[in-house]
Design an enzyme around this catalytic site. Structure first.
Site, PDB file in Angstrom:
ATOM      1  N   HIS A   1      97.830 -26.775 -88.583  1.00 20.34           N
ATOM      2  CA  HIS A   1      99.109 -26.332 -89.132  1.00 20.34           C
ATOM      3  C   HIS A   1      99.265 -24.851 -88.850  1.00 20.34           C
ATOM      4  O   HIS A   1      98.400 -24.052 -89.244  1.00 20.34           O
ATOM      5  CB  HIS A   1      99.160 -26.567 -90.650  1.00 20.34           C
ATOM      6  CG  HIS A   1      99.281 -28.007 -91.020  1.00 20.34           C
ATOM      7  ND1 HIS A   1     100.459 -28.701 -90.891  1.00 20.34           N
ATOM      8  CD2 HIS A   1      98.366 -28.885 -91.492  1.00 20.34           C
ATOM      9  CE1 HIS A   1     100.281 -29.948 -91.286  1.00 20.34           C
ATOM     10  NE2 HIS A   1      99.012 -30.093 -91.648  1.00 20.34           N
TER      11      HIS A   1
ATOM     12  N   CYS B   1     105.052 -25.059 -92.137  1.00 22.32           N
ATOM     13  CA  CYS B   1     105.501 -25.333 -90.766  1.00 22.32           C
ATOM     14  C   CYS B   1     106.267 -26.650 -90.675  1.00 22.32           C
ATOM     15  O   CYS B   1     107.405 -26.687 -90.226  1.00 22.32           O
ATOM     16  CB  CYS B   1     104.315 -25.331 -89.824  1.00 22.32           C
ATOM     17  SG  CYS B   1     102.832 -26.083 -90.522  1.00 22.32           S
TER      18      CYS B   1
ATOM     19  N   LEU C   1      81.004  16.928 -46.797  1.00 21.33           N
ATOM     20  CA  LEU C   1      80.865  17.035 -48.259  1.00 21.33           C
ATOM     21  C   LEU C   1      79.439  17.421 -48.652  1.00 21.33           C
ATOM     22  O   LEU C   1      79.201  17.952 -49.723  1.00 21.33           O
ATOM     23  CB  LEU C   1      81.202  15.687 -48.911  1.00 21.33           C
ATOM     24  CG  LEU C   1      82.640  15.215 -48.755  1.00 21.33           C
ATOM     25  CD1 LEU C   1      82.778  13.759 -49.196  1.00 21.33           C
ATOM     26  CD2 LEU C   1      83.569  16.096 -49.584  1.00 21.33           C
ATOM     27  N   GLY C   2      78.507  17.131 -47.800  1.00 24.57           N
ATOM     28  CA  GLY C   2      77.115  17.438 -48.104  1.00 24.57           C
ATOM     29  C   GLY C   2      76.231  16.624 -47.187  1.00 24.57           C
ATOM     30  O   GLY C   2      76.726  15.862 -46.346  1.00 24.57           O
TER      31      GLY C   2
ATOM     32  N   GLY D   1      72.320  14.407 -47.194  1.00 19.93           N
ATOM     33  CA  GLY D   1      71.221  13.940 -48.029  1.00 19.93           C
ATOM     34  C   GLY D   1      70.183  13.226 -47.191  1.00 19.93           C
ATOM     35  O   GLY D   1      70.114  13.398 -45.972  1.00 19.93           O
TER      36      GLY D   1
ATOM     37  N   VAL E   1      74.634  13.070 -42.881  1.00 22.51           N
ATOM     38  CA  VAL E   1      75.785  13.851 -43.334  1.00 22.51           C
ATOM     39  C   VAL E   1      76.816  12.943 -44.017  1.00 22.51           C
ATOM     40  O   VAL E   1      77.012  11.792 -43.615  1.00 22.51           O
ATOM     41  CB  VAL E   1      76.413  14.542 -42.097  1.00 22.51           C
ATOM     42  CG1 VAL E   1      77.742  15.195 -42.430  1.00 22.51           C
ATOM     43  CG2 VAL E   1      75.439  15.558 -41.529  1.00 22.51           C
TER      44      VAL E   1
ATOM     45  N   ASP F   1      66.545   4.449 -57.733  1.00 22.93           N
ATOM     46  CA  ASP F   1      66.508   5.903 -57.506  1.00 22.93           C
ATOM     47  C   ASP F   1      67.585   6.584 -58.366  1.00 22.93           C
ATOM     48  O   ASP F   1      68.369   7.401 -57.880  1.00 22.93           O
ATOM     49  CB  ASP F   1      66.721   6.202 -56.015  1.00 22.93           C
ATOM     50  CG  ASP F   1      66.377   7.651 -55.669  1.00 22.93           C
ATOM     51  OD1 ASP F   1      65.847   8.368 -56.558  1.00 22.93           O
ATOM     52  OD2 ASP F   1      66.648   8.078 -54.531  1.00 22.93           O
TER      53      ASP F   1
HETATM   54  P1  AMP Z   1      73.820  11.721 -50.445  1.00 20.22           P
HETATM   55  O1  AMP Z   1      73.452  11.472 -49.039  1.00 20.22           O
HETATM   56  O2  AMP Z   1      74.360  10.501 -51.132  1.00 20.22           O
HETATM   57  O3  AMP Z   1      72.738  12.380 -51.227  1.00 20.22           O
HETATM   58  O4  AMP Z   1      75.070  12.734 -50.430  1.00 20.22           O
HETATM   59  C1  AMP Z   1      74.920  14.093 -50.069  1.00 20.22           C
HETATM   60  C2  AMP Z   1      76.029  14.900 -50.750  1.00 20.22           C
HETATM   61  O5  AMP Z   1      77.299  14.487 -50.263  1.00 20.22           O
HETATM   62  C3  AMP Z   1      76.084  14.705 -52.248  1.00 20.22           C
HETATM   63  O6  AMP Z   1      75.234  15.599 -52.913  1.00 20.22           O
HETATM   64  C4  AMP Z   1      77.532  14.999 -52.557  1.00 20.22           C
HETATM   65  O7  AMP Z   1      77.740  16.370 -52.712  1.00 20.22           O
HETATM   66  C5  AMP Z   1      78.250  14.520 -51.302  1.00 20.22           C
HETATM   67  N1  AMP Z   1      78.761  13.148 -51.500  1.00 20.22           N
HETATM   68  C6  AMP Z   1      78.109  11.993 -51.284  1.00 20.22           C
HETATM   69  N2  AMP Z   1      78.898  10.928 -51.562  1.00 20.22           N
HETATM   70  C7  AMP Z   1      80.078  11.424 -51.957  1.00 20.22           C
HETATM   71  C8  AMP Z   1      81.313  10.834 -52.399  1.00 20.22           C
HETATM   72  N3  AMP Z   1      81.449   9.523 -52.475  1.00 20.22           N
HETATM   73  N4  AMP Z   1      82.325  11.652 -52.747  1.00 20.22           N
HETATM   74  C9  AMP Z   1      82.176  12.990 -52.682  1.00 20.22           C
HETATM   75  N5  AMP Z   1      81.048  13.606 -52.293  1.00 20.22           N
HETATM   76  C10 AMP Z   1      80.007  12.846 -51.922  1.00 20.22           C
END
Ligand code: AMP
Length: 650
Positions: free
Chosen positions: A129, A140, A395-396, A398, A402, A510
């Site tokens: 209901h 209702c 941008l960086g 790692g 690059v 990581d």
């Molecule tokens: P990684 O190889 O992932 O350690 O990246 C190296 C650097 O690139 C990082 O420390 C950031 O400063 C830059 N970076 C990586 N991925 C990105 C993203 N998706 N957008 C902006 N900056 C990034």
């Protein structure tokens, strides 16, 4: 009191008295409700220590969870009770009904959804209901027998999503509210998913209609553009992230499912000013960045079921004020008791014209808020043509090479990781990438796809404008170190992303501040999940290697390279420490061998300066020597939210 992590949903609702002898006048009382997987319990107070339990329904006894009819009580000065629903249950062989009133349509639907989910294995009734029993007859159908089985067919969930607990903001469950068709009951009738159930579903369900929350420009053939606020009919929602829909001109195509919301569940999401579960800290940053008098947002309060208005004013100095949107006993909303409205949009509209006690009249809300990333750049697309990528600045760089900023087909910002040749087992990774594009959460950096046909291979992800969290913390140490709330909010965001990975049995391997990224509006996301498995460099993969993240590793990883979600938890504790020290190196200058010795002896990191004891206690739980004793991310997230409610104001 239920343990926090057992709580499925909680918040205030107005409850109709269950007085069995007197039916009129009816009493309605505001109560604090808590739903766990075992019971629906209500209390007379929301303050944790002072809560007094007023009643409880054992969920095993529930047989009906349905929308009820609105009731108007002429005797009581013509009060209309809004957003009612009912929970039918049986106790000692007798049927009872609990009538509840939510504070909005969205809330009602979400309570019903949660209740049905936790009762999914119950034997549910076919009829009920919709109106109340007036003492003489049912309101209702006017039937005069109290025990009559019901006049309306129950409506059940039709699609049960596999990720009920997924907080990734886009709710994929739907149920056919309001349809007067035969029931398809979970636990009764056809089993969902079987051919007969599907046939029944097809013939009985009204088409699902969704509303676009953002504009979307179709680039790939087969996709369809979306216009914000327009409605679309869903033709196929069998894939999680890309749905086939029809627009009102009859055009069909795929759209990202996180860009739309079901019309019946849209609630406040259609309004520019509603920012969902943005935290107090992030809303402050957003409004301060806009720097406009009267700029405001409405967000979910940290007390579930309530809303908060955050308002920027320059008087007497630039700052953000936060107001709880309250409700009176008639379920009307107000910011100042003198001005009550029947809905939140009405209340906002009122305060757009009258400050009515607020620091300023409500004027604008932040515009051009970024649309979320899509799971892949189009449906079923993970291989990206490198010619469609325009590459810009670096941008960086790692571990893998690059990273450059880029644009895909001239319209979507991306980050492109150019993988140094020989650094990873490419074929295995390319296979995995197909799965990884499907992982989608607000706090995970979205993988769009890969360019795998040429060398070096490119990994294409969502672009995050402020770069790595580690650099961000170090760069803004001065302002951040005095804002523990913002630091805690960053940890909560990362924890949400990790809880999603944990739910999908995905191990990061990581996790560290260097592998998290910061985007606009202070959003923090986890990046590079699972990538460590494909690294070929021994120095990175073996615990004796110079590049191995020893300082983030628990004893079982150091001793037996045993990774699990619990080893991610240890790393998360170290990441929290990095956040609360604004990017210090864990264990300072200690050598890796010295760190291993300390960790084996159970000597971990010290409390960061200025860090709340409650926050450090959580870090310490992450560093329990035995993985089994460490909390899960889901549990951790609740603990962090509790701490933030306890030490910070909402
Ligand atoms: P990684 O190889 O992932 O350690 O990246 C190296 C650097 O690139 C990082 O420390 C950031 O400063 C830059 N970076 C990586 N991925 C990105 C993203 N998706 N957008 C902006 N900056 C990034």
């Amino acid at each position: 009191m239920a343990r926090r992590y057992d709580v499925v949903r909680e918040g205030f609702m107005v409850k109709r008295s269950q007085n069995k002898k007197r039916y009129t006048p009816v009493n309605f009382k505001q109560r604090f409700f808590q739903l766990t997987t075992k019971a629906l319990t209500y209390y007379d107070n929301d303050i944790f220590e002072k809560r007094k339990e007023k009643g409880r329904i054992n969920l095993e006894t529930v047989h009906t969870v349905e929308v009820a009819l609105e009731t108007t009580f002429a005797e009581e000065n013509t009060i209309t009770i809004h957003y009612p629903f009912l929970v039918g249950y049986e106790e000692c062989g007798q049927d009872y009904t609990l009538y509840l009133n939510a504070h909005s349509e969205l809330e009602r639907l979400e309570w019903i959804k949660c209740l049905r989910n936790v009762c999914a294995s119950n034997k549910l009734k076919d009829k009920y209901h919709q109106g109340v029993w007036t003492g003489k007859r049912w309101a209702c159908c006017k039937e005069s027998s109290r025990n009559s089985i019901g006049c309306v067919n129950c409506i059940s969930r039709t699609f049960v999503s596999s990720h009920i607990a997924d907080e990734s903001d886009h709710n994929k469950e739907n149920f056919n509210q309001g349809a007067q068709s035969s029931p398809i009951m979970p636990g009764g009738g056809a089993t969902p998913g079987t051919p007969s159930a599907k046939l029944k579903e097809k013939s009985m369900i009204r088409p699902k209609v969704v509303v676009a929350l953002y504009n979307y420009k179709a680039i790939e053939t087969g996709d369809l553009s979306l216009e914000k606020n327009a409605e679309y009919e869903v033709i196929d929602d069998s894939q999680e992230h890309w749905w086939k829909v029809r627009d009102n001109h009859g055009n069909t195509g795929f759209i990202p499912s996180n860009y739309v919301k079901e019309k019946e569940l849209i609630g406040l999401q259609q309004y520019e000013w509603y920012v969902h579960d943005m935290s107090r800290q992030r809303s402050e940053s957003l409004l301060k960045h806009e720097d406009k008098e009267g700029c405001f947002v409405v967000r979910n309060s940290s007390t579930k079921g309530l809303y908060t208005l955050s308002l920027y004013t320059k008087v007497p100095h630039p700052h953000v004020k936060h107001y709880h949107i309250k409700q009176n006993s008639r379920a009307e909303f107000y910011l100042s008791e003198k001005h009550c409205c029947s809905s939140i949009p009405d209340l906002i509209n009122y305060h757009k014209h009258n400050s009515g006690g607020l620091a300023s009249r409500l004027k604008t809300s932040p515009c051009d808020r970024p649309a979320p990333a899509t799971a892949g750049l189009s449906h079923d697309k993970w291989e990206i043509d490198p010619h469609e990528l325009m590459l810009h600045d670096e941008l960086g760089s790692g571990q893998f090479g690059v990273v450059r900023r880029g644009k895909w087909r001239g319209s979507i910002d991306v980050a492109v990781k150019m993988m140094k040749e020989g650094t990873m087992s490419e074929d295995d990774f390319i296979e995995e990438a197909k799965v990884m594009t499907k992982l989608q959460h607000t706090n995970l950096v979205q993988l769009y796809g890969v360019c795998s046909k040429n060398r070096p291979i490119f990994i294409v992800t969502e672009y995050m404008r402020h770069g790595s969290l580690l650099n961000y913390l170090r760069k803004h140490e001065q302002s951040l170190s005095s804002n523990q709330g913002l630091l805690l909010d960053m940890c909560i965001q990362i924890c949400k992303g990790m809880a999603y990975l944990e739910r999908h049995n995905y191990i990061h391997r990581d996790l560290a501040a260097r592998n998290c990224l910061v985007g606009s509006e202070n959003i923090v996301k986890v990046a590079d999940f699972g990538l460590a498995r494909y690294v070929l460099d021994d120095q990175y993969t073996s615990s004796g290697g110079t590049k191995f993240p020893i300082k983030w590793a628990p004893p079982e990883v150091l001793n037996y390279t045993r990774f699990s979600s619990k080893s991610d938890i240890w790393a998360y504790g170290v990441l929290m420490w990095e956040v609360f020290t604004c990017g210090k190196m864990p264990y300072g200058r200690l050598k890796n061998t010295e760190v291993v010795e300390r960790v084996q002896k159970g000597i971990i990191l010290e409390k960061p300066k200025g860090c709340y004891k409650e926050v450090f206690d959580i870090m310490r739980k992450c560093w329990s020597p035995s993985p089994e004793q460490r909390p899960s991310f889901r549990n951790l997230k609740d603990q962090l939210v509790n701490v933030s409610q306890g030490i910070l104001v909402d």
